[in-house]
Design an enzyme around this catalytic site. Structure first.
Site, PDB file in Angstrom:
ATOM      1  CD  GLU A   6       3.381  -4.332  -3.090  1.00  0.00           C
ATOM      2  OE1 GLU A   6       4.029  -4.917  -3.869  1.00  0.00           O
ATOM      3  OE2 GLU A   6       2.354  -3.837  -3.389  1.00  0.00           O
ATOM      4  CB  SER A  36       4.875  -5.058 -10.843  1.00  0.00           C
ATOM      5  OG  SER A  36       6.210  -5.229 -10.461  1.00  0.00           O
ATOM      6  CG  HIS A  60       5.236  -7.175  -6.136  1.00  0.00           C
ATOM      7  ND1 HIS A  60       4.764  -6.097  -6.300  1.00  0.00           N
ATOM      8  CD2 HIS A  60       5.867  -7.537  -7.157  1.00  0.00           C
ATOM      9  CE1 HIS A  60       5.236  -5.504  -7.236  1.00  0.00           C
ATOM     10  NE2 HIS A  60       5.867  -6.603  -7.962  1.00  0.00           N
TER      11      HIS A  60
END
Length: 530
Positions: free
Chosen positions: A336, A221, A437
């Site tokens: 995600e 990320s 995610h």
């Protein structure tokens, strides 16, 4: 004031210094290591056969007059310094419920790193992984169990996690800050912290058995975005040999903010907190600044095109082929984002889906609905999840993959992670619908056992063995392939699509034909700034 030429001379001096490493004992005795600034005493874990050094300062505490300054050199110490506990995490608000910290509290004095290494490593010149945590540049810490370096270190990799400044402390920019900088730069202090850690690794990692010429950087990320930026920065690109990006890049819809905008927002923040000078701003309490930064109408503090760490937008740097020409392993997850996020509390039906797409894309909505169709309830869930994930972070990851393939002169390995986490040990929640995610972190770094929230299965452990096997081989050789692992070809055009590795219960190579989605988003990326 930061002196660039003096800083460069210090770096050169550090590189020239011979590092004498005391033997790291393969017993229960505390291991030691001599680095440029002094001797460290760490911890030996007899169970794993590893030596651990935690809370090592890689830069001076960025407090007082050093708040919003590039990281400065550590003052050497004479006595043995204990490196047996994690340092404090950087200032941050408790936003993310999945973050578990083992850090020694929270403080502006947070520029510490951690090293895991085999006890018999000193004379082996092992490959090195430097990992940057995620958290949107507002949260995260190198002490989180999901980033623990022990598992990879047992694969013969010297593993390093790094703390870097966050939020207003890491990314505030203003005309006053630019004026006091020899480079007329402001912001990006968190990214400069990462760069300073890489310099530290170059000078010191041999004392832990690591090869300073075999450094891989990785992250998830915001950490993955950081990797893309370190590859682009003229300051860092010569310090790294390979790179791993898990979901995210400073490209596409996640480009850094222009400096002029960042400085306007910084000036507005200074007025908000009543500071009339940098001295007054630096005299304010860290908690007061953090509280002010968290108010709803305050823009996020995030990376900027500062003219120094990033002399130009990363897009321009990658297009010109001026990034680090190194092998890159990167990818994104199957969930995600979630279709639920598109509906703002409204029922997820066809009419509301079309309205959501219209709101997002305006005059381009009809084209978007061809790529993300919503004719049935099943379509809405599948297409909505794909759209939410692409729009959040998968598009930027694809853009990084695409651009480095075009200009990077090195192999690119592109993955699609599909393993959904299992049910939680407590409560009635079932398994995730897809790979959410950040859901890949424990699998990739071999840290399922460090997360007691989920009831991991034999299948999960197998997926982790495969994924960590890929990561370890790539860190060691620049190629994820190795004995016992399903073959993973480098990304290449085939049959109207692109070779991409699915990593999950059934790990295999597929032909990804989603480029049309990303090309569409690339054409309309100016319609939304994340």
């Amino acid at each position: 004031m930061f002196n660039a030429s003096l800083h460069s001379r210090r770096i050169a001096l550090g590189l020239a210094m011979a590092l004498v490493s005391a033997p790291m004992l393969a017993s229960d005795a505390a291991p030691s290591a001599d680095i440029v600034t002094g001797r460290l005493s760490g911890i030996h874990d007899a169970k794993t056969g590893l030596n651990e050094f935690k809370g090592i300062p890689y830069a001076a505490p960025p407090i007082g007059s050093l708040r919003w300054k590039p990281p400065q050199s550590v003052v050497a110490w004479k006595d043995v310094r204990k490196a047996d506990r994690f340092g404090p995490r950087c200032m941050q608000r408790p936003i993310f419920s999945d973050m578990v910290f083992r850090s020694d509290g929270m403080s502006e004095d947070c520029l510490y790193l951690n090293v895991w290494t085999p006890a018999d490593a000193p004379n082996k010149k092992l490959p090195v992984l430097v990992y940057f945590y995620g958290g949107g540049f507002i949260g995260g810490d190198g002490s989180e169990p999901r980033y623990d370096g022990a598992s990879l270190a047992q694969h013969g990799i010297v593993t390093v996690t790094v703390n870097y400044r966050l939020d207003v402390f890491g990314f505030l920019a203003s005309p006053a800050l630019a004026a006091e900088s020899p480079e007329h730069a402001a912001g990006n202090y968190g990214l400069l912290d990462q760069h300073a850690a890489l310099e530290w690794v170059k000078r010191n990692i041999a004392a832990f058995g690591g090869d300073p010429d075999q450094v891989t950087i990785g992250g998830e990320s915001a950490g993955s975005m950081s990797v893309s930026a370190q590859m682009a920065s003229p300051l860092s690109k010569g310090l790294i040999r390979r790179a791993i990006g898990e979901s995210g890049a400073m490209l596409g819809n996640l480009n850094p903010t222009p400096l002029a905008q960042t400085m306007r927002e910084g000036e507005a923040f200074e007025r908000r907190v009543g500071a009339r000078s940098l001295d007054q701003l630096r005299a304010m309490s860290a908690q007061a600044l953090l509280d002010a930064a968290g108010q709803k109408d305050v823009p996020e503090f995030r990376p900027t095109i500062d003219g120094y760490f990033l002399p130009r937008p990363p897009k321009d740097i990658y297009e010109a082929g001026e990034q680090a020409h190194i092998p890159l392993l990167l990818g994104a997850n199957s969930q995600e984002g979630s279709y639920v996020s598109l509906f703002e509390g409204q029922p997820p039906n066809q009419a509301n889906y079309r309205a959501a797409v219209q709101k997002r894309f305006g005059e381009h909505a009809a084209e978007a609905l061809k790529l993300y169709p919503g004719e049935t309830d099943a379509d809405i869930k599948t297409s909505g999840t794909a759209l939410a994930g692409d729009d959040f972070i998968a598009f930027s990851t694809w853009q990084w993959m695409r651009m480095h393939r075009q200009t990077g002169r090195a192999p690119v390995y592109y993955y699609y992670f599909t393993q959904a986490r299992p049910s939680k040990r407590e409560g009635n929640a079932g398994p995730d619908a897809g790979a959410v995610h950040s859901g890949e972190i424990e699998y990739a770094l071999g840290n399922l056992s460090g997360n007691a929230v989920y009831a991991w299965t034999t299948t999960d452990r197998h997926v982790s063995e495969v994924m960590q096997g890929y990561w370890a081989r790539f860190i060691q050789t620049g190629d994820p392939n190795g004995p016992g692992l399903p073959h993973w070809p480098a990304a290449a055009n085939k049959d109207g699509g692109l070779l991409r590795q699915v990593i999950g219960t059934d790990t295999h190579t597929m032909i990804d034909r989603n480029a049309a989605r990303y090309q569409f988003l690339m054409g309309v990326e100016g319609t939304k700034v994340l």
